[in-house]
Design a protein around this motif. Structure first.
Motif, PDB file in Angstrom:
ATOM      1  N   UNK A 152       0.845  -1.189   0.000  1.00 12.13           N
ATOM      2  CA  UNK A 152       0.000   0.000   0.000  1.00 12.13           C
ATOM      3  C   UNK A 152       0.879   1.237   0.000  1.00 12.13           C
ATOM      4  N   UNK A 153       0.502   2.203  -0.805  1.00 10.85           N
ATOM      5  CA  UNK A 153       1.175   3.497  -0.802  1.00 10.85           C
ATOM      6  C   UNK A 153       0.128   4.591  -0.747  1.00 10.85           C
ATOM      7  N   UNK A 154       0.377   5.593   0.072  1.00  5.66           N
ATOM      8  CA  UNK A 154      -0.548   6.700   0.254  1.00  5.66           C
ATOM      9  C   UNK A 154       0.231   8.006   0.216  1.00  5.66           C
ATOM     10  N   UNK A 155      -0.317   8.988  -0.486  1.00  7.44           N
ATOM     11  CA  UNK A 155       0.274  10.328  -0.504  1.00  7.44           C
ATOM     12  C   UNK A 155      -0.801  11.318  -0.090  1.00  7.44           C
ATOM     13  N   UNK A 156      -0.376  12.361   0.631  1.00  9.53           N
ATOM     14  CA  UNK A 156      -1.347  13.314   1.130  1.00  9.53           C
ATOM     15  C   UNK A 156      -0.769  14.695   1.284  1.00  9.53           C
ATOM     16  N   UNK A 157      -1.592  15.600   1.829  1.00  6.30           N
ATOM     17  CA  UNK A 157      -1.085  16.958   2.073  1.00  6.30           C
ATOM     18  C   UNK A 157      -0.016  16.925   3.152  1.00  6.30           C
ATOM     19  N   UNK A 158       0.639  18.030   3.348  1.00  3.74           N
ATOM     20  CA  UNK A 158       1.819  18.122   4.205  1.00  3.74           C
ATOM     21  C   UNK A 158       2.926  17.168   3.727  1.00  3.74           C
ATOM     22  N   UNK A 159       2.927  16.932   2.393  1.00  7.38           N
ATOM     23  CA  UNK A 159       3.975  16.115   1.758  1.00  7.38           C
ATOM     24  C   UNK A 159       4.055  14.717   2.347  1.00  7.38           C
ATOM     25  N   UNK A 160       2.928  14.196   2.827  1.00  2.00           N
ATOM     26  CA  UNK A 160       2.971  12.878   3.447  1.00  2.00           C
ATOM     27  C   UNK A 160       3.116  11.775   2.402  1.00  2.00           C
ATOM     28  N   UNK A 161       4.011  10.855   2.688  1.00  2.00           N
ATOM     29  CA  UNK A 161       4.161   9.631   1.911  1.00  2.00           C
ATOM     30  C   UNK A 161       4.191   8.466   2.893  1.00  2.00           C
TER      31      UNK A 161
END
Length: 769
Positions: free
Chosen positions: A175-184
């Motif tokens: 699983x890979x997730x990317x989000x705001x605040x440059x979250x990986x």
């Protein structure tokens, strides 16, 4: 407002029991349809279903954790009845169940009020050993004291985390997730057979993001994160054998630039504190007001150092657990659980959030700065042997066992401060506390149940616990005076005014305590859909010694154990052909010598007192409903009535009659998940929403600081094509960007506050193989 008296709480539960009986009797005429899942739990040290357990417990599966993006215990608090979370720092994490919390108890000999168990291994230091929740089978949140089977300091409740086990069927996930605040975020696992008798599982999670907050003074993010966790397992299951074994090894490491403290003007309209005034002045000078997510934390310049020490956090820990099981045919199963954990942590943070060296020339008499450095080195070993009966045809069932734990904790606190006001020069300088403590605890326990009929059973248990705690603390006035008070000879409080520079004390401390705790439960199940229990239980939590005592006498004095008695009536029933489920518990708890730690604004130190006693009564309810094949809804609520009884602390502050600290007067959560078609793909889209509400709470026993009520809305939209091995989701947490605090310290009219996570969102891809 008082929600419940002791009698009314039980009266409500009796009424609900009567209603549940009527609903259960109508179940036979209900229409068939979708059914709720049956969840197996092990919080009572043997496998049972959630609906057949005579305790108040909530259980969340690994699938639920992933859908709600619950990565930490802080996330978990928004989805579970009666659980709330606060924290001064990552090393001072505070879990609260039914009004009982381990507030600021982080000395080498301190125990938690809420027990944390990772695969049956007790975790004694939540701040250091609290890793992310990843590759989890389920989480069980047990409410109320469990003084017999769980035993070790489970005076308020327990969090029982069960990781996913190795499987002899090959499989895996990435699983890979990317989000705001440059979250990986990336996580995954792989499992399968290594031989005919050995299966393995390897899982990991990596999470990195920039900060929610910003350090204007040093131009860097705060509340950022760089973390990595790894877990490896081996399961040995010889064919045709009654023996089984499992080895679990885990590693966690995380670091950040630390957190932001922000000064908020306090509740007294006639007094505004120096830090909130300075924030306004700095905003005027820079031409842009400071937002609530900006601050100017100052870094300490410790004695002998050429450069300042940056604010930040580093934490690293390993754990090893060995589970051995042998089944003596139809007699009993012998289980050995061995646990070893070791870790180090270092944290530096500015308690006031800004000071006289703020870069804008703003100086006022009370505008002092007060950074704190904490380091920990911890080793913990636990061993439990448990023999559980396995005779289903007998009316008797029983559990006997023995427990041993040994902790070694070395902790250093470094206080450093500067203050412009000469009259407060006792807040100038640098002081150290080096504190090494050992805890040895052992216990023996037994529980027996007798089934009088298919419907009625009585269970009784007893546990003997003995704690021995000892250590050595050295307190030293390293440096007196500062840039504003260079000739001052009085050391930094709380050693002031006893020792001059270079002075201090070294002293040994130690004590031991023993306690017998008992529990008796009556269970009644008139049919397969209704289960009623009535419990009387005792709980115990060991005493301890201060983290940074003001003098040798205070170091040797310590604080006493706390105990609790709880009476609880619970009703659990399924109805409408197992499409609906309602669980209710009403309880009344009486605490003696409740341990309460609070910050004294006079010496800027923590003082632990034993409140004379406290009373807590309340009612909890949880509901699940499979409305249709494609729609499920759920909800939970807690209402509490809490009160300190005759509580006068060591400073003479009378909090008698006040509400318990950091305890919402009410909590509830509601949610639902709807599955529907996505074009030609039938039932490929699911939408999930969850809203949690936390009522108003008082921050300290004096009830002067208040955290207003707040609500959090989370959501997730997931696409799962038919027969596909992948899913893609869009997720959001705190969608309304609710602003609330996880810590408050009152200083000179200001409330120095730590704010929780703002709105976050992202997209996630998950692939099975």
């Amino acid at each position: 407002m008082k929600y419940l008296s002791n009698a009314s709480a039980l009266a409500i539960a009796v009424s609900l029991m009567s209603a549940s009986s009527a609903l259960a009797q109508s179940a036979e005429t209900s229409a068939s349809g979708p059914q709720l899942d049956t969840i197996t739990i092990t919080a009572q040290r043997r496998e049972t279903t959630l609906q057949d357990a005579s305790i108040a417990v909530s259980a969340m599966t690994g699938e639920q954790l992933e859908k709600d993006r619950i990565l930490s215990f802080e996330d978990l608090a928004g989805s579970v009845t009666s659980l709330s979370f606060t924290a001064l720092s990552p090393l001072d994490q505070e879990f609260n169940i039914r009004g009982i919390t381990n507030t600021r108890l982080d000395s080498p000999t301190a125990d938690q009020s809420i027990g944390i168990f990772l695969d049956d291994v007790y975790v004694g230091r939540s701040g250091l050993f609290n890793s992310d929740l990843y590759d989890i089978a389920r989480v069980e949140v047990v409410r109320g004291p469990q003084g017999v089977l769980l035993g070790r300091n489970v005076v308020g409740g327990a969090l029982n985390i069960i990781v996913a086990e190795p499987d002899f069927t090959p499989g895996g996930n990435m699983t890979i997730s990317v989000g705001n605040y440059d979250e990986v975020l990336t996580r995954g696992y792989i499992t399968g057979p290594l031989t005919d008798e050995i299966a393995g599982r390897l899982s990991f999670q990596s999470r990195n993001r920039s900060g929610y907050n910003y350090d204007v003074l040093h131009s860097r993010d705060l509340d950022d994160l760089r973390s990595f966790q790894l877990r490896g397992q081996l399961a040995f299951q010889p064919e045709g054998s009654n023996f089984g074994a499992r080895l679990i090894a885990d590693y966690t490491k995380d670091e950040s630039n630390g957190f932001l403290s922000v000064a908020i003007d306090g509740p007294d309209p006639a007094t505004q504190g120096p830090w909130s005034i300075a924030r306004e002045q700095i905003g005027a000078l820079r031409g842009i007001p400071l937002t609530i997510r900006e601050g100017l934390p100052e870094h300490p310049l410790y004695a002998g150092d050429a450069n300042e020490t940056p604010q930040g956090l580093e934490r690293e820990a390993i754990g090893v657990a060995v589970h051995l099981d042998y089944e003596f045919d139809d007699f009993a199963t012998l289980t050995s659980t061995t646990g070893y954990r070791q870790g180090q942590a270092a944290s530096v943070y500015d308690q006031t959030g800004q000071g006289p060296n703020n870069g804008y020339g703003i100086i006022s008499p009370l505008l002092f700065r007060f950074p704190l450095s904490e380091t920990e080195d911890i080793t913990q070993f636990t061993q439990e042997f448990r023999l559980v009966s396995n005779t289903p045809e007998s009316a008797f069932d029983w559990i006997v066992g023995a427990y041993y734990q040994h902790d070694e904790v070395t902790k250093q606190d470094r206080f450093w401060a500067e203050v412009p006001l000469t009259a407060l020069s006792t807040l100038s300088g640098e002081s150290h506390w080096d504190n090494s403590g050992e805890t040895t605890s052992y216990a023996a326990f037994a529980q027996m149940g007798y089934r009088f009929s298919e419907q009625f059973r009585i269970v009784g248990g007893v546990r003997y616990t003995h704690d021995e705690k000892s250590g050595t603390v050295t307190a030293l006035a390293v440096e007196t005076g500062d840039a504003f008070n260079p000739t001052d000879t009085v050391p930094l409080s709380p050693l002031a005014p006893t020792y001059t520079e270079g002075g201090g004390f070294t002293t040994d401390y130690g004590d031991d305590w023993s306690q017998v705790t008992t529990q008796v439960t009556a269970e009644y199940a008139p049919n397969d859909d209704l289960f009623v229990y009535l419990t009387w239980a005792q709980g115990y939590k060991g005493g301890g010694f201060e983290d940074d005592p003001a003098n040798a006498i205070a170091a040797q004095s310590g604080y006493d154990p706390e105990t609790v008695e709880n009476i609880e009536l619970g009703v659990k029933f399924d109805f409408w052909d197992s499409r609906a489920r309602l669980n209710v518990a009403a309880f009344q708890m009486s605490y003696q010598n409740l341990q309460v730690t609070q910050t004294d604004a006079g010496c800027l130190c923590n003082i632990t007192d034993n409140a004379a006693d406290a009373d807590i009564s309340g009612i909890e309810a949880e509901l699940q409903f499979a409305v249709t094949e494609n729609l499920r809804v759920w909800g939970g609520a807690t209402f509490l009535d809490t009160e300190y009884i005759d509580f006068v602390d060591s400073l003479g502050v009378d909090s008698s009659g006040n509400n318990l600290q950091r305890t919402p007067d009410s909590q509830f959560n509601v949610g639902g998940e709807l599955t529907f078609d996505a074009g030609p793909w039938r039932e490929a889209l699911s939408a999930r929403l969850n809203y949690s509400y936390h009522g108003e709470m008082f921050w300290a026993p004096d009830n002067n600081q208040i955290q207003e009520a707040y609500g959090l809305l989370d959501g997730r939209l997931t696409l799962t094509p038919p027969n596909a091995d992948w899913t893609v989701s869009i997720w959001g947490k705190n969608l309304t960007d609710e602003l609330y605090r996880t810590n408050i310290i009152a200083f000179f009219g200001d409330e120095i506050s730590r704010f929780a996570t703002p709105r976050t969102y992202g997209i996630e891809l998950s692939v099975d193989f």
